[in-house]
Design an enzyme around this catalytic site. Structure first.
Site, PDB file in Angstrom:
ATOM      1  N   ASP A 155       0.849  -1.188   0.000  1.00 57.18           N
ATOM      2  CA  ASP A 155       0.000   0.000   0.000  1.00 57.18           C
ATOM      3  C   ASP A 155       0.886   1.240   0.000  1.00 57.18           C
ATOM      4  O   ASP A 155       1.734   1.394   0.880  1.00 57.18           O
ATOM      5  CB  ASP A 155      -0.880  -0.024   1.255  1.00 57.18           C
ATOM      6  CG  ASP A 155      -2.150   0.773   1.072  1.00 57.18           C
ATOM      7  OD1 ASP A 155      -3.174   0.398   1.652  1.00 57.18           O
ATOM      8  OD2 ASP A 155      -2.105   1.809   0.365  1.00 57.18           O
ATOM      9  N   ASP A 197      -3.301   2.599  -5.983  1.00 54.50           N
ATOM     10  CA  ASP A 197      -2.162   2.710  -5.068  1.00 54.50           C
ATOM     11  C   ASP A 197      -1.965   1.512  -4.145  1.00 54.50           C
ATOM     12  O   ASP A 197      -1.285   1.621  -3.139  1.00 54.50           O
ATOM     13  CB  ASP A 197      -2.297   3.981  -4.226  1.00 54.50           C
ATOM     14  CG  ASP A 197      -3.413   3.877  -3.209  1.00 54.50           C
ATOM     15  OD1 ASP A 197      -4.321   3.047  -3.410  1.00 54.50           O
ATOM     16  OD2 ASP A 197      -3.385   4.611  -2.215  1.00 54.50           O
ATOM     17  N   GLU A 198      -2.554   0.372  -4.488  1.00 57.15           N
ATOM     18  CA  GLU A 198      -2.318  -0.806  -3.641  1.00 57.15           C
ATOM     19  C   GLU A 198      -2.399  -2.072  -4.471  1.00 57.15           C
ATOM     20  O   GLU A 198      -3.065  -2.119  -5.505  1.00 57.15           O
ATOM     21  CB  GLU A 198      -3.346  -0.872  -2.501  1.00 57.15           C
ATOM     22  CG  GLU A 198      -4.751  -0.925  -3.003  1.00 57.15           C
ATOM     23  CD  GLU A 198      -5.769  -1.115  -1.893  1.00 57.15           C
ATOM     24  OE1 GLU A 198      -5.558  -1.962  -1.016  1.00 57.15           O
ATOM     25  OE2 GLU A 198      -6.787  -0.420  -1.929  1.00 57.15           O
TER      26      GLU A 198
END
Length: 419
Positions: free
Chosen positions: A17, A112-113
């Site tokens: 993350d 974003d992860e």
DNA sequence: TCTGGGGTCCTAGGACCC
DNA sequence: TCTGGGGTCCTAGGACCC
């Protein structure tokens, strides 16, 4: 039995993350932002919410999804920055490349992860903690961005532990320690437990995951249905049902495409509203053509000034990917359902029930549709080359579109009269 | 507080068919 | 005669996630 759904072998899942992703990307473009209270998502006086806040701004209670105006009150010295989706996409691709160099089993869960299935990579990368620290370092070196890594025997455990590792940390939950790890955490930490579920659980005196684990599975199912059963498994750290249960890096086709727009000021001006619907229909049609999908269902979303929101759907006899067809149905839904004169805050156009080919169209219709498709594909290319404003079937806002909307209600391309 | 935009999944009711 | 029920499709709304 939830336990029976667990794979027979032990998996090693990483959840990676990125820390304050949007803020960190903005800092790459403007290093003077570093260490300051930064809010990404728009200006302090705009209608909208916070997309991301720097850790400095979070100290003042600012968090994502908070209205920008509230953030400005809580943290007056914050720097407000507009979002740059292209920048985030570009960085996200770099992140994906770094992850892909560790294992092909990478699944981006959002911009974003990501989840990595690192099962059986010990000979290549060493034990999980070593692999994670390497990954962490490489990420910083190659993207300039910090991330946190959670390691566990399920997606759920990996996800929750990356959250606990933040910021800029690594956390490994040993196999067998899952329930012990989760037990002191707030129920809200479980993915899928939001505001509503949390308050239902609080009403039952359940505050921590440990309280949840003590409850009878049957009672949870009775109270919360299918969801309750999954919840019981989650309290034990299992990927109980749904998406969490799927293999990492399995292919998922998109199920819907939508675009919506909130006005800076509410409006009841019909030409303006319908022009927005045209623009949104174009955006949806374009994305359909790009992914080679035809949609069977189109849906209008309408939010009034007082925030009451309705959706109205229509399923077509023949799936489509054409702006004009989408718009035709959306406009009909709009005219049937909009209470004339009532101010509108938001409009949205949504497409779903995809097929890969438009089914069964008679030859005459087919020829006409093909010409439309050719024209639209040409327009897509022009837009790629010269920018969004270069080609408009009936796009744009205010003033200029008004005449166009009146003289060309269907937004037909080319010369000649519409109709 | 005055509430974005892009998604996924679930529920529930009604229509319709067998 | 009285009473069924399952399955699928469609629609509307809502919880949740980033």
């Amino acid at each position: 039995m939830a336990a029976a759904q667990q794979p027979a072998f032990l998996r090693t899942i990483f959840h990676v993350d990125m820390d304050a992703f949007f803020v960190s990307v903005e800092e790459l473009y403007d290093p003077s932002l570093k260490g300051k209270a930064v809010v990404v998502g728009g200006q302090r006086d705009e209608r909208g919410v916070v997309s991301a806040a720097s850790y400095e701004a979070r100290k003042f209670g600012v968090h994502s999804a908070m209205p920008l105006r509230t953030a400005a009150k809580q943290c007056p010295h914050a720097i407000f920055v507009d979002g740059h989706p292209e920048r985030y996409r570009e960085c996200s691709e770099k992140v994906y490349k770094v992850l892909g160099s560790f294992t092909p089993q990478v699944e981006m869960a959002s911009i974003d992860e990501a989840y990595l299935d690192m099962t059986g990579t010990e000979r290549l990368h060493g034990p999980p903690l070593r692999a994670a620290h390497n990954l962490h370092q490489r990420m910083k070196a190659e993207t300039g961005l910090n991330c946190s890594v959670g390691i566990g025997s399920s997606r759920l455990i990996a996800k929750v532990s990356s959250g606990q590792a933040k910021p800029n940390g690594v956390l490994w939950i040993l196999p067998g320690e899952e329930a012990k790890f989760l037990s002191p955490l707030d129920v809200r930490e479980i993915p899928g437990v939001g505001k509503v579920m949390e308050s239902h659980l609080h009403a039952l005196g359940i505050k921590k995951v440990g309280d949840l684990a003590k409850l009878e599975e049957g009672e949870l199912e009775e109270r919360f249905g299918k969801w309750g059963l999954a919840l019981a498994g989650k309290a034990r750290g299992e990927d109980a049902g749904g998406w969490f249960d799927s293999e990492v890096a399995a292919e998922h086709d998109a199920k819907s495409i939508s675009h919506e727009h909130t006005y800076n000021e509410d409006t009841a001006d019909q030409p303006q509203l319908e022009s927005t619907l045209m623009r949104l229909s174009e955006m949806v049609g374009r994305r359909l053509r790009e992914s080679n999908f035809h949609a069977r269902t189109v849906q209008l979303k309408l939010r009034y000034k007082d925030f009451t929101t309705i959706t109205r759907a229509h399923t077509l006899p023949n799936p489509t990917q054409l702006d004009t067809e989408i718009f035709e149905h959306i406009r009909a839904l709009f005219r049937k359902n909009w209470k004339k004169g009532i101010q509108v805050r938001l409009l949205g156009v949504h497409a779903s029930s995809f097929t890969t080919q438009s089914s069964q169209i008679d030859l005459l219709e087919g020829g006409r549709q093909q010409r439309w498709k050719d024209a639209l594909t040409a327009a897509d290319k022009l837009r790629d080359k010269f920018g969004e404003s270069s080609v408009g079937l009936a796009s744009g806002l205010r003033g200029s579109f008004r005449e166009r909307t009146h003289e060309n209600p269907a937004g037909l391309p080319g010369k000649g009269k519409a109709k």
